[in-house]
Design an enzyme around this catalytic site. Structure first.
Site, PDB file in Angstrom:
ATOM      1  N   ASP A   1       0.826  -1.211   0.000  1.00 49.33           N
ATOM      2  CA  ASP A   1       0.000   0.000   0.000  1.00 49.33           C
ATOM      3  C   ASP A   1       0.863   1.266   0.000  1.00 49.33           C
ATOM      4  OD1 ASP A   1       1.052  -0.084   2.521  1.00 49.33           O
ATOM      5  OD2 ASP A   1      -0.850   0.072   3.595  1.00 49.33           O
TER       6      ASP A   1
ATOM      7  N   HIS B   1       3.439   1.795   2.121  1.00 48.22           N
ATOM      8  CA  HIS B   1       3.979   2.198   3.434  1.00 48.22           C
ATOM      9  C   HIS B   1       5.498   2.032   3.511  1.00 48.22           C
ATOM     10  CE1 HIS B   1       3.068  -2.125   4.955  1.00 48.22           C
ATOM     11  NE2 HIS B   1       4.372  -2.024   4.908  1.00 48.22           N
TER      12      HIS B   1
ATOM     13  N   GLU C   1       1.394   4.161   7.325  1.00 43.09           N
ATOM     14  CA  GLU C   1       0.341   3.728   6.408  1.00 43.09           C
ATOM     15  C   GLU C   1      -0.241   4.929   5.655  1.00 43.09           C
ATOM     16  OE1 GLU C   1      -0.002   0.718   5.854  1.00 43.09           O
ATOM     17  OE2 GLU C   1      -0.293  -0.546   7.603  1.00 43.09           O
TER      18      GLU C   1
HETATM   19  C1  F6R Z   1       9.534  -3.779   8.101  1.00 40.08           C
HETATM   20  C2  F6R Z   1       8.764  -2.655   7.617  1.00 40.08           C
HETATM   21  C3  F6R Z   1       7.813  -2.750   6.485  1.00 40.08           C
HETATM   22  C4  F6R Z   1       8.276  -3.657   5.354  1.00 40.08           C
HETATM   23  C5  F6R Z   1       7.224  -3.706   4.252  1.00 40.08           C
HETATM   24  C6  F6R Z   1       7.606  -4.659   3.149  1.00 40.08           C
HETATM   25  O1  F6R Z   1      10.336  -3.421   9.215  1.00 40.08           O
HETATM   26  O2  F6R Z   1       8.880  -1.622   8.186  1.00 40.08           O
HETATM   27  O3  F6R Z   1       7.590  -1.458   5.988  1.00 40.08           O
HETATM   28  O4  F6R Z   1       9.484  -3.181   4.848  1.00 40.08           O
HETATM   29  O5  F6R Z   1       5.998  -4.100   4.779  1.00 40.08           O
HETATM   30  O6  F6R Z   1       7.587  -5.953   3.675  1.00 40.08           O
HETATM   31  P1  F6R Z   1       8.158  -7.195   2.853  1.00 40.08           P
HETATM   32  O7  F6R Z   1       9.604  -6.972   2.696  1.00 40.08           O
HETATM   33  O8  F6R Z   1       7.860  -8.387   3.730  1.00 40.08           O
HETATM   34  O9  F6R Z   1       7.419  -7.211   1.559  1.00 40.08           O
END
Ligand code: F6R
Length: 241
Positions: free
Chosen positions: A136, A138, A143
């Site tokens: 999304d 973030h 968010e």
């Molecule tokens: C993790 C974090 C999140 C992830 C994001 C992507 O500490 O802050 O922002 O970087 O959700 O997650 P993955 O890498 O699992 O797709």
């Protein structure tokens, strides 16, 4: 902004690890901003290999992590503290006392964001901040919202984030609904930002982040205002650009 395009996840992990390692080589007491999730796993493995080969030492490094689920402690396998201990810290010569993650079990949850923000600030600017990209848009757990939140704060997770993160839990119901996260300002204070993005599922959001408006509804878009950002992405993640 620099974009490094790689063939696949393995190459992405190698290239990103080389960037992180060069920061530590040039400044052994560097302050590293770290992330959890699946994207940096390969990079952490490469860093561990470099340490084992004697090419890299974390003995003087300090780390600050982006975020932590509210209610999960270090022994909980789903906590981000557990993730960092088991995927990096336990395998290298880092002093655990110098590794920092928001405290998911803080007795006074209301005060935890301010405590963590003050701690991060007291350590100076991150020499490099590692980021993944949420589906999304973030970064950390910032968010989509009407405004950018500057400092570390407590957030309610977006339904799409709960959906994306349920793969790490027994069911979606078990995913905590709240998390502490560095704010966008905490992240943007880093001297350098390194984002790793892989897979087709991120292609749409990566393209919107780079080409759409800078908008708190896509928090990662703010990175376009930072002067030193490197995105290492595989060709699948770059397929919509
Ligand atoms: C993790 C974090 C999140 C992830 C994001 C992507 O500490 O802050 O922002 O970087 O959700 O997650 P993955 O890498 O699992 O797709």
């Amino acid at each position: 902004m620099r974009i490094i395009r790689t063939e696949d996840y393995d190459e992405l992990s190698l290239r990103a690890a080389e960037i992180m390692a060069s920061v530590v080589t040039l400044k052994p007491d560097a302050l590293l901003g770290l992330a959890t999730g699946s994207s940096p796993l390969g990079l952490y493995k490469v860093l561990i290999e470099k340490y084992r080969r004697g090419e890299l030492s974390f003995a003087k490094v300090t780390t600050v992590n982006l975020d932590e689920y509210v209610g999960l402690g270090p022994e909980d396998e789903q906590s981000y503290r557990y993730f960092m201990d088991h995927n990096l810290f336990c395998h290298v010569d880092i002093d655990r006392e110098r590794t920092h993650v928001p405290d998911g079990l803080a007795a006074d949850g209301e005060k935890e964001p301010a405590r963590y923000e003050a701690l991060v600030r007291s350590l100076g600017r991150q020499d490099i901040q590692l980021l993944g990209l949420g589906v999304d848009g973030h970064i950390g757990f910032n968010e989509p919202d009407r405004v950018f939140h500057e400092d570390t704060h407590c957030v309610s997770l977006d339904p799409s984030t709960i959906e994306a993160n349920k793969r790490f839990f027994a069911s979606a119901e078990e995913v905590p609904r709240k998390a502490y996260t560095m704010g966008v300002g905490t992240i943007m204070r880093a001297k350098r930002i390194l984002m790793v993005v892989n897979g087709e599922a991120k292609a749409e959001v990566l393209s919107a982040m780079l080409k759409g408006p800078i908008d708190p509804m896509l928090p990662a878009s703010i990175l376009r205002l930072h002067r030193d950002v490197t995105i290492v992405a595989d060709k699948a993640a770059l397929s919509k650009l």
